[in-house]
Design a protein around this motif. Sequence first.
Motif, PDB file in Angstrom:
ATOM      1  N   LEU A 220       6.577  15.059  -3.848  1.00  0.00           N
ATOM      2  CA  LEU A 220       5.179  14.888  -4.222  1.00  0.00           C
ATOM      3  C   LEU A 220       4.259  15.644  -3.280  1.00  0.00           C
ATOM      4  O   LEU A 220       4.617  15.942  -2.134  1.00  0.00           O
ATOM      5  N   ASP A 221       3.069  15.942  -3.755  1.00  0.00           N
ATOM      6  CA  ASP A 221       2.079  16.690  -2.986  1.00  0.00           C
ATOM      7  C   ASP A 221       1.534  15.822  -1.848  1.00  0.00           C
ATOM      8  O   ASP A 221       0.944  14.769  -2.095  1.00  0.00           O
ATOM      9  N   THR A 222       1.725  16.266  -0.614  1.00  0.00           N
ATOM     10  CA  THR A 222       1.213  15.505   0.532  1.00  0.00           C
ATOM     11  C   THR A 222      -0.264  15.769   0.768  1.00  0.00           C
ATOM     12  O   THR A 222      -0.936  14.994   1.461  1.00  0.00           O
ATOM     13  N   GLU A 223      -0.791  16.841   0.218  1.00  0.00           N
ATOM     14  CA  GLU A 223      -2.187  17.209   0.473  1.00  0.00           C
ATOM     15  C   GLU A 223      -3.181  16.356  -0.310  1.00  0.00           C
ATOM     16  O   GLU A 223      -4.390  16.445  -0.086  1.00  0.00           O
TER      17      GLU A 223
ATOM     18  N   MET B   8       0.829  -1.205   0.000  1.00  0.00           N
ATOM     19  CA  MET B   8       0.000   0.000   0.000  1.00  0.00           C
ATOM     20  C   MET B   8       0.865   1.258   0.000  1.00  0.00           C
ATOM     21  O   MET B   8       0.590   2.222  -0.728  1.00  0.00           O
ATOM     22  N   ARG B   9       1.920   1.250   0.789  1.00  0.00           N
ATOM     23  CA  ARG B   9       2.824   2.396   0.873  1.00  0.00           C
ATOM     24  C   ARG B   9       3.477   2.665  -0.481  1.00  0.00           C
ATOM     25  O   ARG B   9       3.552   3.816  -0.936  1.00  0.00           O
ATOM     26  N   THR B  10       3.934   1.609  -1.144  1.00  0.00           N
ATOM     27  CA  THR B  10       4.548   1.763  -2.465  1.00  0.00           C
ATOM     28  C   THR B  10       3.548   2.364  -3.450  1.00  0.00           C
ATOM     29  O   THR B  10       3.880   3.270  -4.229  1.00  0.00           O
ATOM     30  N   ARG B  11       2.325   1.874  -3.384  1.00  0.00           N
ATOM     31  CA  ARG B  11       1.284   2.355  -4.293  1.00  0.00           C
ATOM     32  C   ARG B  11       0.962   3.828  -4.045  1.00  0.00           C
ATOM     33  O   ARG B  11       0.849   4.624  -4.979  1.00  0.00           O
ATOM     34  N   LEU B  12       0.846   4.215  -2.783  1.00  0.00           N
ATOM     35  CA  LEU B  12       0.462   5.587  -2.457  1.00  0.00           C
ATOM     36  C   LEU B  12       1.597   6.580  -2.694  1.00  0.00           C
ATOM     37  O   LEU B  12       1.355   7.781  -2.823  1.00  0.00           O
ATOM     38  N   LEU B  13       2.816   6.085  -2.765  1.00  0.00           N
ATOM     39  CA  LEU B  13       3.931   6.981  -3.077  1.00  0.00           C
ATOM     40  C   LEU B  13       3.954   7.356  -4.548  1.00  0.00           C
ATOM     41  O   LEU B  13       4.614   8.322  -4.936  1.00  0.00           O
ATOM     42  N   GLU B  14       3.237   6.591  -5.360  1.00  0.00           N
ATOM     43  CA  GLU B  14       3.185   6.875  -6.805  1.00  0.00           C
ATOM     44  C   GLU B  14       1.859   7.514  -7.211  1.00  0.00           C
ATOM     45  O   GLU B  14       1.718   7.976  -8.332  1.00  0.00           O
ATOM     46  N   GLU B  15       0.903   7.535  -6.275  1.00  0.00           N
ATOM     47  CA  GLU B  15      -0.446   7.999  -6.607  1.00  0.00           C
ATOM     48  C   GLU B  15      -0.451   9.509  -6.893  1.00  0.00           C
ATOM     49  O   GLU B  15       0.089  10.303  -6.135  1.00  0.00           O
ATOM     50  N   GLN B  16      -1.095   9.890  -7.993  1.00  0.00           N
ATOM     51  CA  GLN B  16      -1.161  11.297  -8.369  1.00  0.00           C
ATOM     52  C   GLN B  16      -2.511  11.937  -8.049  1.00  0.00           C
ATOM     53  O   GLN B  16      -2.605  13.144  -7.860  1.00  0.00           O
ATOM     54  N   LYS B  17      -3.555  11.109  -7.966  1.00  0.00           N
ATOM     55  CA  LYS B  17      -4.884  11.673  -7.700  1.00  0.00           C
ATOM     56  C   LYS B  17      -5.167  11.698  -6.202  1.00  0.00           C
ATOM     57  O   LYS B  17      -4.451  11.085  -5.403  1.00  0.00           O
ATOM     58  N   ALA B  18      -6.200  12.400  -5.822  1.00  0.00           N
ATOM     59  CA  ALA B  18      -6.605  12.450  -4.414  1.00  0.00           C
ATOM     60  C   ALA B  18      -6.987  11.052  -3.942  1.00  0.00           C
ATOM     61  O   ALA B  18      -7.717  10.327  -4.629  1.00  0.00           O
ATOM     62  N   THR B  19      -6.483  10.664  -2.764  1.00  0.00           N
ATOM     63  CA  THR B  19      -6.706   9.323  -2.235  1.00  0.00           C
ATOM     64  C   THR B  19      -7.161   9.417  -0.782  1.00  0.00           C
ATOM     65  O   THR B  19      -6.593  10.180   0.007  1.00  0.00           O
TER      66      THR B  19
ATOM     67  N   MET C   5       0.720   5.999  10.024  1.00  0.00           N
ATOM     68  CA  MET C   5       0.651   5.923   8.561  1.00  0.00           C
ATOM     69  C   MET C   5       0.729   7.308   7.947  1.00  0.00           C
ATOM     70  O   MET C   5       1.441   7.529   6.966  1.00  0.00           O
ATOM     71  N   GLN C   6      -0.031   8.249   8.502  1.00  0.00           N
ATOM     72  CA  GLN C   6      -0.009   9.601   7.949  1.00  0.00           C
ATOM     73  C   GLN C   6       1.385  10.205   8.027  1.00  0.00           C
ATOM     74  O   GLN C   6       1.882  10.809   7.070  1.00  0.00           O
ATOM     75  N   PHE C   7       2.039  10.034   9.183  1.00  0.00           N
ATOM     76  CA  PHE C   7       3.386  10.578   9.353  1.00  0.00           C
ATOM     77  C   PHE C   7       4.336   9.994   8.306  1.00  0.00           C
ATOM     78  O   PHE C   7       5.068  10.736   7.630  1.00  0.00           O
ATOM     79  N   ARG C   8       4.329   8.681   8.152  1.00  0.00           N
ATOM     80  CA  ARG C   8       5.263   8.025   7.221  1.00  0.00           C
ATOM     81  C   ARG C   8       4.991   8.424   5.783  1.00  0.00           C
ATOM     82  O   ARG C   8       5.928   8.748   5.012  1.00  0.00           O
ATOM     83  N   LEU C   9       3.733   8.403   5.377  1.00  0.00           N
ATOM     84  CA  LEU C   9       3.420   8.697   3.981  1.00  0.00           C
ATOM     85  C   LEU C   9       3.714  10.158   3.632  1.00  0.00           C
ATOM     86  O   LEU C   9       4.197  10.455   2.534  1.00  0.00           O
ATOM     87  N   ARG C  10       3.464  11.053   4.551  1.00  0.00           N
ATOM     88  CA  ARG C  10       3.792  12.455   4.302  1.00  0.00           C
ATOM     89  C   ARG C  10       5.299  12.656   4.209  1.00  0.00           C
ATOM     90  O   ARG C  10       5.788  13.411   3.349  1.00  0.00           O
ATOM     91  N   GLN C  11       6.039  11.992   5.087  1.00  0.00           N
ATOM     92  CA  GLN C  11       7.502  12.098   5.040  1.00  0.00           C
ATOM     93  C   GLN C  11       8.025  11.565   3.715  1.00  0.00           C
ATOM     94  O   GLN C  11       8.873  12.197   3.060  1.00  0.00           O
ATOM     95  N   ASP C  12       7.533  10.418   3.307  1.00  0.00           N
ATOM     96  CA  ASP C  12       8.017   9.787   2.077  1.00  0.00           C
ATOM     97  C   ASP C  12       7.651  10.597   0.839  1.00  0.00           C
ATOM     98  O   ASP C  12       8.470  10.753  -0.072  1.00  0.00           O
ATOM     99  N   ARG C  13       6.426  11.091   0.801  1.00  0.00           N
ATOM    100  CA  ARG C  13       6.019  11.867  -0.374  1.00  0.00           C
ATOM    101  C   ARG C  13       6.773  13.200  -0.439  1.00  0.00           C
ATOM    102  O   ARG C  13       7.140  13.659  -1.525  1.00  0.00           O
ATOM    103  N   SER C  14       7.008  13.807   0.708  1.00  0.00           N
ATOM    104  CA  SER C  14       7.785  15.056   0.731  1.00  0.00           C
ATOM    105  C   SER C  14       9.198  14.820   0.212  1.00  0.00           C
ATOM    106  O   SER C  14       9.749  15.633  -0.545  1.00  0.00           O
ATOM    107  N   ALA C  15       9.793  13.695   0.620  1.00  0.00           N
ATOM    108  CA  ALA C  15      11.158  13.373   0.193  1.00  0.00           C
ATOM    109  C   ALA C  15      11.235  13.182  -1.324  1.00  0.00           C
ATOM    110  O   ALA C  15      12.281  13.431  -1.938  1.00  0.00           O
ATOM    111  N   LYS C  16      10.135  12.766  -1.932  1.00  0.00           N
ATOM    112  CA  LYS C  16      10.098  12.557  -3.381  1.00  0.00           C
ATOM    113  C   LYS C  16       9.577  13.782  -4.130  1.00  0.00           C
ATOM    114  O   LYS C  16       9.422  13.740  -5.354  1.00  0.00           O
TER     115      LYS C  16
END
Length: 386
Positions: A186-189, A144-155, A173-184
């Motif tokens: 990507l839009d965390t919002e 799920m984490r891998t998938r959401l790191l590539e997701e471009q639409k609102a999820t 989960m929110q903390f990790r996904l926001r950290q990972d997307r920021s590092a890449k």
Amino acid sequence: MSESNSSVKNLVLVGGGHSHVEVLRNFAVNPIKDVRITLVCRDRHTPYSGMLPGLIAGHYNFDETHIDLEPLAQYCNAEFLQDEVIGLDPARKQVLCADHPPLSYDLLSINIGSAPATRQVPGADEYTVPVKPISRFFAHWERMRTRLLEEQKATHVAVVGGGAGGVELLLAMQFRLRQDRSAKGLDTEKLHFHLVTDKDSVLPTHDLRVQNIFTNELNARGIQIHNNCRVNDVRSGKLFCENGEALTFDEILWVTSAGAARWPAVAGLDTDTAGFIAVCDTLQSTSHPEIYAAGDIAAMIDHPRPKSGAVAVRQGPPLAENLRRHLQGMPARPYIPQPHYLAIISTGNRYAVATRGKWTMTGHWMWRFKDWIDRRFITKYSDLPH
């Protein structure tokens, strides 16, 4: 299995939960002659539930949060059998396994934990991801984490269950996904998080101050709380609630009250109304005194306690003592659990809230204290003498 010997007693431990790791350590330090120990567990690596939020948040890796049962079993000269128990024959004193012949016992102990109670809600098994067993959940989380790191639409990601487990998991989960997307970059919002609970507040079994702390934390981090939403039907991407609401999400995780494995009740063991093995103060089955149970799967009839790792950890020493006394022909001793436990609930970002009864304390240092306690537990059963 070794050939049978009438002078040797077979102690079978089903499950590698928090109580059984202490039983193994206890019997390694002070072994009993003519006792053959067999540990049966579906997974070789057993997770420490208190560290799951930290694992999800990225503060720990897999090895830091799991105990390898095989070397622990070897440490006490036990046989480790990696298999899933699917049944029990108390009349023949046999444990039924999925991939091995029946396993005979003289004394049996069960410490298999629990899973979120999805069977009561149509569609929950099929369309949600239960947090337990943790090993299966973690594998799903990685995908799920891998998938959401590539997701471009609102999820939209939802956790069903407003207790400490659900709140901790969602914040992690929110903390990790926001950290990972920021590092890449990507839009965390575009990631939206929701908590669905059938109560009018989160953490309803805790003090009001703790409820307010976590309600404020969830609100401050933009997590939408859906109170008084008792889910009575689940379909693909949808939760239907008794109050008429229909909620749509892309990911649904299930962290509700604990459910019991079916096979103990099918085997004829006394259970409570939810299917958990009924045990008396000695942790013995109320119907089969040669069977003990501890942790989430056990229901202490005279001293009911919430299903938690803290309870299972504290049951380890009295369980080990009573198994030892039983094997030596001595009467088991009653164990009265303490009425309140210190709970340290993390917020995903190396901050935690400690609470016991009416007492509450918060801070980053409280997370460090929890980290010290948790690491000490893992070390106790992983750093073994050679």
